[in-house]
Every structure is written in structure tokens, then in C-alpha cells.
Design a protein around this motif. Sequence first.
Motif, short mmCIF file in Angstrom:
data_model
loop_
_atom_site.label_atom_id
_atom_site.label_comp_id
_atom_site.label_asym_id
_atom_site.label_seq_id
_atom_site.Cartn_x
_atom_site.Cartn_y
_atom_site.Cartn_z
N GLU A 18 0.82 -1.21 0.00
CA GLU A 18 0.00 0.00 0.00
C GLU A 18 0.86 1.26 0.00
N SER B 121 -9.79 -9.22 3.87
CA SER B 121 -11.18 -9.03 4.27
C SER B 121 -12.15 -9.36 3.13
N ALA C 140 -5.84 0.98 -1.94
CA ALA C 140 -6.64 1.01 -0.73
C ALA C 140 -6.06 2.05 0.20
N THR D 94 -13.49 -4.68 0.80
CA THR D 94 -12.35 -3.80 0.56
C THR D 94 -12.84 -2.53 -0.11
N HIS D 95 -12.25 -1.41 0.30
CA HIS D 95 -12.53 -0.12 -0.33
C HIS D 95 -11.32 0.23 -1.20
N GLY E 185 -6.11 -0.63 4.22
CA GLY E 185 -7.01 -1.72 3.86
C GLY E 185 -6.55 -3.06 4.40
N ASP E 186 -7.50 -3.96 4.55
CA ASP E 186 -7.22 -5.35 4.93
C ASP E 186 -7.42 -6.20 3.69
N GLU E 187 -6.32 -6.61 3.09
CA GLU E 187 -6.39 -7.33 1.83
C GLU E 187 -7.04 -8.70 1.97
#
Length: 392
Positions: free
Chosen positions: A138, A376, A369, A379-380, A372-374
Motif C-alpha cells: 500500500e 477481508s 486502498a 475492501t474499499h 485496507g485489509d487485503e
Amino acid sequence: MVPDEAVTIGETSYDDPEELQAVTATLCSYFLYRRVAHRNLTHRRRNSFYSLPRVHQELLQNAPICYLKTLGLIDEAIEQNSLLAESIFRSAADAFGVELNATGRRALEQNPSSEDLDKVRSTLKQFYRDWSVEGQAERTACYGPVMDELEERFGKLGDDKSKIKIVVPGAGLARLAFDIAVAGYTSQGNEFSYHQLMASNFILNHTTKANEFTIHPFISTFSNHRTRSNQLRHVSIPDVHPATLLSACTANQNNDNAPAGERFSMIAGDFQTCYNGPDSAGAFDVCATVFFLDTAPNICAYLATIHNLLSPGGLWINLGPLLWHYEDQKPPKRDDDEGSVELSLDEVLELVEMSGFKIVKRRSKETTAYVGDERSMLTHIYEGEFWVAEKV
């Protein structure tokens, strides 16, 4: 448990009662992170799990679910997160002029606001993005274009890169500003949030080695986890030891160049207040904004401030979306500016040109992201805009 020491607000230099209250509230939220996090988990046990029918409780306690065992593991993870939160608290108490002693416990045992506690949780999570090995992808997406542009423009200067002065508004946990300094430039980060300032001060100035702390970034939410191990996973921070890298930069500098410690600084305060005056006029060669422009209540004022701080022909490097922070809330009160406006991208680009800049490079849909939590199920992803503009 809560640290043994209590806190008394002694004689400080704060002239503004609201500022003192903000500092105290931030310290309080770090101070009580452990207690509040455990209390919330206790409520989850009592008010959620034990409110279920007995037959369902027994079902959820069977292997491999063992729900109460999961909550116990999260209690253990809270303990590890608390070591970092309380370390930030201790260093910040000293940095912000708060005296630790045995008689003033009530000063920081007020009930912190839910907003302040949310900021502690989000700040701990942001360490995952900015100061862990796992956050490198990220960082590459967000900070990489800035670093690439600087290298393209100034890499040939070698040791003389230290003469290039760069400001990073909205510096957050200071990783981009730090990386710019390590790359050889003179870098100054600017941040308004006390939660971020206290955390960045700790990571930069008070860690003793790389991978000193273990944190669990994703334990504060129970939604959208594919596996429980994903929720409970941990990372080590910081991935590098800031003081060691800055010292190495100092050793590599020629005697006629400023040492790294003098080339890197963090300034606390509102961006416009810090950089819109005559003292900042033309003070910087580059302004690097990443996920920052949409924090503006009044983007016209932000653009005027960026224009003011840049030297003639100076560069503004920007990357980010337009998630206008004050679209649904009242902007902070200022003596000269209390309004807010939300523009579309094409309108922003027109305004940039109207505000004394020439856009010389632009790329759309810079996909990334943000914290972000890849792993999850939700994802946003932002399709940010990248541009380089010259002051004209």
C-alpha cells in the motif's frame, strides 16, 4: 491493566483552553485504551453471547468454533496493542508538557469520547500501513509515485538533494516525510491531529529497534473476516528503526550538507495557519500531498496556501481521491473561513490552473486502498488522481 502512574495536568504553556482540552482528551484515550477495549469485550460476552439461548451457546462452544476461546485470544491481543498505546501515552505526556505523578489519576480517568477512542483504534491500525513490512504494497501504491517523481526530477543531484526542501501536509504517522528525508532531501511533515502527532513522535523518536512492538491491527471489528486467524493476525512494527536510518544518512552526508536530523522535522498545527503567512512564502521547492486534498473545508484556501509556500517554479505532487471530509459535517471554525465546498475532479483541475499552477503531468485511476485489509471480505479501493503541477 491501567498504568500505575496517574497524570496531573500541571503548569503548561497552553494559552487556548480548547487546545489543552484536546491534548488531555487524546492522552486520555491512549491511557485508557486497554481498559476500554477489555470492557467492550466483556460486554460482548455478557450482552451478546450469554444472551443467546443456552442450546445456541453450547453449539457455538463446540470445536472448531469455540467462540469464547476466540474472545479470550482477543483479550490477549488487546494486551499487546496496549503496550504500544501506553508507550505512546508516556512519550506524549512528556512531549506535550504533562507531568506524571502518583496524585493526579483523575485527570486522565475521565470518560474519553467515542470519537477519541475510535482515533486510537484507527491510529493503531494505520501503523500496519505505514510502519510494517505487510503494509509495503500500500505504501508503494500511495507513496511510490511521489518518490519516483522526486527521483526523476532531482535524483541526479546526488548529495545536493539535501538542498531541495519538501513539505508533506497531512503527514499522519510521518512515513512519507521520513522516507523523503532518508532519500536525501530536506523534509518537513505537517499534521493537525494530536492522535497522529503523538504516535508519529513515538515511532520516530522513542523506538529502540526495528520490530520492537507486536500489534493486532484488525481485532476491533468482527465483520467480514474469512477466517478467525485473519482477524487475530499480528504484525511487527516498525519495519525499520527510524533513528538508525537517519544516523546512516548523516554518516553518508558531506560535511557541507545538513545532517539528517536537521533535514527532517515535524510541525504541529493547521496547514493553512502554519504555511499561509509571509514567513512561509516561497520556503519550499516541493509540496507533496497524498490523500490530503479532500480534507479541505475550503479547497480555494488550500490551493492558495500551497501556492504561497512554494518557491517560483516549485512543484506540487498530488495523489488521492476526493472523499470530501466535511461534506456531511460542519468544518472547524476559523477566524477567516468557516465555509465548505465540494467539487468534482474536473472542477478541481480547473481551479488548480486558475490558482496559479500549470499541470505538467497527470494520471488517472491510480488504484489503491487506504489502511485496507487485503484478506477481508470487504475492501474499499480508491481510483485516485495523480498530478504534478508547477507554480507559475
